[in-house]
Scaffold this active site. Structure first.
Site, PDB file in Angstrom:
ATOM      1  N   ARG A  90       0.886  -1.172   0.000  1.00 19.26           N
ATOM      2  CA  ARG A  90       0.000   0.000   0.000  1.00 19.26           C
ATOM      3  C   ARG A  90       0.916   1.211   0.000  1.00 19.26           C
ATOM      4  O   ARG A  90       1.727   1.377   0.905  1.00 19.26           O
ATOM      5  CB  ARG A  90      -0.893   0.003   1.240  1.00 19.26           C
ATOM      6  CG  ARG A  90      -1.556   1.347   1.482  1.00 19.26           C
ATOM      7  CD  ARG A  90      -2.637   1.302   2.524  1.00 19.26           C
ATOM      8  NE  ARG A  90      -3.804   0.586   2.016  1.00 19.26           N
ATOM      9  CZ  ARG A  90      -4.997   0.614   2.607  1.00 19.26           C
ATOM     10  NH1 ARG A  90      -5.187   1.321   3.701  1.00 19.26           N
ATOM     11  NH2 ARG A  90      -6.014  -0.058   2.095  1.00 19.26           N
ATOM     12  N   HIS A 101      -7.534   1.025  -6.164  1.00 17.03           N
ATOM     13  CA  HIS A 101      -7.664   0.152  -4.982  1.00 17.03           C
ATOM     14  C   HIS A 101      -8.364  -1.135  -5.467  1.00 17.03           C
ATOM     15  O   HIS A 101      -9.523  -1.381  -5.165  1.00 17.03           O
ATOM     16  CB  HIS A 101      -8.483   0.884  -3.917  1.00 17.03           C
ATOM     17  CG  HIS A 101      -8.423   0.252  -2.556  1.00 17.03           C
ATOM     18  ND1 HIS A 101      -7.624  -0.845  -2.266  1.00 17.03           N
ATOM     19  CD2 HIS A 101      -9.066   0.570  -1.399  1.00 17.03           C
ATOM     20  CE1 HIS A 101      -7.778  -1.160  -0.994  1.00 17.03           C
ATOM     21  NE2 HIS A 101      -8.645  -0.330  -0.449  1.00 17.03           N
ATOM     22  N   GLN A 105     -10.189  -3.859  -3.161  1.00 16.83           N
ATOM     23  CA  GLN A 105     -11.443  -3.386  -2.581  1.00 16.83           C
ATOM     24  C   GLN A 105     -12.588  -3.502  -3.588  1.00 16.83           C
ATOM     25  O   GLN A 105     -13.677  -3.978  -3.245  1.00 16.83           O
ATOM     26  CB  GLN A 105     -11.296  -1.928  -2.128  1.00 16.83           C
ATOM     27  CG  GLN A 105     -12.556  -1.361  -1.516  1.00 16.83           C
ATOM     28  CD  GLN A 105     -12.909  -2.024  -0.190  1.00 16.83           C
ATOM     29  OE1 GLN A 105     -12.098  -2.055   0.713  1.00 16.83           O
ATOM     30  NE2 GLN A 105     -14.121  -2.554  -0.069  1.00 16.83           N
ATOM     31  N   ASP A 160     -17.266   7.171  -0.867  1.00 19.81           N
ATOM     32  CA  ASP A 160     -15.995   7.077  -0.148  1.00 19.81           C
ATOM     33  C   ASP A 160     -15.741   8.442   0.489  1.00 19.81           C
ATOM     34  O   ASP A 160     -16.431   9.418   0.182  1.00 19.81           O
ATOM     35  CB  ASP A 160     -14.876   6.700  -1.149  1.00 19.81           C
ATOM     36  CG  ASP A 160     -13.541   6.372  -0.481  1.00 19.81           C
ATOM     37  OD1 ASP A 160     -13.502   6.232   0.766  1.00 19.81           O
ATOM     38  OD2 ASP A 160     -12.531   6.263  -1.203  1.00 19.81           O
ATOM     39  N   CYS A 207     -16.214   1.531   1.102  1.00 20.18           N
ATOM     40  CA  CYS A 207     -15.016   0.718   1.356  1.00 20.18           C
ATOM     41  C   CYS A 207     -14.560   0.798   2.805  1.00 20.18           C
ATOM     42  O   CYS A 207     -13.875  -0.108   3.275  1.00 20.18           O
ATOM     43  CB  CYS A 207     -13.894   1.135   0.409  1.00 20.18           C
ATOM     44  SG  CYS A 207     -13.363   2.846   0.616  1.00 20.18           S
ATOM     45  N   ARG A 263     -13.336  -8.734   1.541  1.00 20.13           N
ATOM     46  CA  ARG A 263     -11.909  -8.462   1.310  1.00 20.13           C
ATOM     47  C   ARG A 263     -11.094  -9.724   1.592  1.00 20.13           C
ATOM     48  O   ARG A 263     -10.179 -10.080   0.859  1.00 20.13           O
ATOM     49  CB  ARG A 263     -11.422  -7.331   2.227  1.00 20.13           C
ATOM     50  CG  ARG A 263     -11.961  -5.950   1.903  1.00 20.13           C
ATOM     51  CD  ARG A 263     -11.431  -5.407   0.602  1.00 20.13           C
ATOM     52  NE  ARG A 263      -9.985  -5.333   0.551  1.00 20.13           N
ATOM     53  CZ  ARG A 263      -9.246  -4.335   1.054  1.00 20.13           C
ATOM     54  NH1 ARG A 263      -9.848  -3.298   1.622  1.00 20.13           N
ATOM     55  NH2 ARG A 263      -7.931  -4.338   0.940  1.00 20.13           N
TER      56      ARG A 263
HETATM   57  N1  NVA Z   1      -9.940   6.602  -1.011  1.00 29.21           N
HETATM   58  C1  NVA Z   1      -9.524   6.157   0.290  1.00 29.21           C
HETATM   59  C2  NVA Z   1      -9.736   4.673   0.425  1.00 29.21           C
HETATM   60  C3  NVA Z   1      -9.369   4.121   1.769  1.00 29.21           C
HETATM   61  C4  NVA Z   1      -9.552   2.645   1.861  1.00 29.21           C
HETATM   62  C5  NVA Z   1      -8.071   6.506   0.524  1.00 29.21           C
HETATM   63  O1  NVA Z   1      -7.275   6.366  -0.403  1.00 29.21           O
HETATM   64  O2  NVA Z   1      -7.740   6.954   1.617  1.00 29.21           O
HETATM   65  N1   CP Z   2     -11.042  -0.265   2.776  1.00 31.08           N
HETATM   66  C1   CP Z   2      -9.766  -0.365   3.168  1.00 31.08           C
HETATM   67  O1   CP Z   2      -8.845  -0.580   2.368  1.00 31.08           O
HETATM   68  O2   CP Z   2      -9.582  -0.237   4.504  1.00 31.08           O
HETATM   69  P1   CP Z   2      -8.204  -0.055   5.265  1.00 31.08           P
HETATM   70  O3   CP Z   2      -7.669   1.300   4.918  1.00 31.08           O
HETATM   71  O4   CP Z   2      -8.563  -0.177   6.713  1.00 31.08           O
HETATM   72  O5   CP Z   2      -7.256  -1.131   4.837  1.00 31.08           O
END
Ligand code: NVA
Ligand code: CP
Length: 328
Positions: free
Chosen positions: A126, A153, A156, A243, A283, A311
């Protein structure tokens, strides 16, 4: 088989500033974006995940194998579901934060990729720029799995489509509405529409559209459109999806974004525009009272807890195929 480049974007196989190195033939596949996979392959991942969810998958394809998990950003779901999932498949996962590894002190991604490839059987990462995961994939000799970048992502959105299958019986012919930021989630929804061919309407404020190349690619194959009115996107939709307004790394834009996204909250009025049996997805993590009201996310149409559970199942399917020799 060589699967590089995977994005479908007009880019050279090897950027010119990259040193020309002799590499072994790539014998594995990465999971960087949904668009790198065919509908048949994604459907197979869903079938494996469904077997896993039903407790009917008894194999341990990751026995004796390790997954390195690099988290340059925070996580609850991704971290726990990958770690638990790897263990359930007979393997082991290592959590690596920038504080723990030399990557956080500037060791090059290419060197990290080459070294980790000597120890582990797969790397989940990530991170921020999507180019970072592409660089990791370029230099690693083990599968790379995308646990979120600023661009996409994919795990997800696979879990989200699996949730649609679970609750609406399938994704074919469904109308999906995205309400909010044209962010990594929106881009992955576009990629899913590109591969799986469902209808997707995104309501985004001006200036917050999804990635234009990802949009154009999806529009070349699927019925996708961008509108400015959330109610228009929600009209007769099967799925309403949103989101946060400020993603990880955009915290300092919070105040500006709150102004821009005023009117883009999913509330009961928006849900009423959708079909009667429509479901709500997010998500997570969610900000109640911001992008969604508590009534909706905690209400009868919300499927966010099944979505979070999925997930685990879909990522186990991805690991079983990419790292464990499970067949597509
Ligand atoms: N769009 C959000 C998704 C988190 C799972 C982010 O990138 O923070
Ligand atoms: N939805 C998601 O990816 O959650 P986290 O940021 O907790 O991993």
């Amino acid at each position: 088989m060589v699967y590089f480049p995977r994005t479908g974007f007009p880019q050279p196989v090897r950027a010119t500033h990259m040193p020309r190195i002799v590499r072994k033939e790539r014998l594995h596949r990465d999971f960087l974006q949904i668009a790198d996979y065919s509908a048949k392959e994604i459907d197979k991942l869903f079938s494996i995940a469904e077997l896993m969810r039903a407790g009917k998958y008894k194999k341990k394809p990751l026995a004796g194998k390790s997954l390195a998990m690099i988290f340059m950003k925070s996580s609850t779901r991704t971290r726990v579901s990958f770690e638990v999932g790897a263990w359930q498949l007979g393997g082991h996962a290592l959590f690596l934060s920038p504080r723990d590894v030399q990557l956080g002190r500037g060791e090059p991604i290419a060197d990290t990729a080459r070294v980790l490839s000597r120890y582990v059987d797969g790397i989940m990462i990530r991170t921020f720029a999507h180019s970072e995961i592409e660089e990791l994939a370029r230099y690693a000799d083990v599968p790379i799995i995308n646990g979120l970048t600023d661009l996409v992502h994919p795990c997800q959105v696979l879990a989200d489509v699996l949730t649609i299958k679970q609750h609406l019986g399938g994704y074919k012919g469904k109308r999906i509405a995205w309400i909010g930021d044209g962010n990594n989630m929106a881009n992955s929804w576009l990629n899913a529409a590109f591969v799986l061919g469902f209808e997707l309407t995104l309501a985004c404020p001006e200036g917050y559209d999804p990635d234009p190349m990802i949009f154009q690619r999806a529009a070349s194959k699927a019925k996708v459109r961008i509108v400015r009115d959330p109610a228009e996107a929600a009209d007769k939709a099967d799925v309403i999806n949103t989101d946060v307004w400020a993603s990880m790394g955009q915290e300092e834009e919070q105040a500006v974004r709150e102004k821009a996204f005023k009117g883009f909250r999913v509330d009961e009025a928006i849900m009423k525009r959708a079909k009667e049996d429509a479901i709500f997805l997010h998500c997570l993590p969610a900000h109640r009272g911001e992008e969604v009201t508590a009534e909706v996310i905690d209400g009868p149409q919300s499927r966010v807890w099944d979505e979070a559970e999925n997930r685990l199942h879909i990522q186990k399917a991805v690991m079983a195929v990419l790292m464990g020799g499970e067949r597509f």
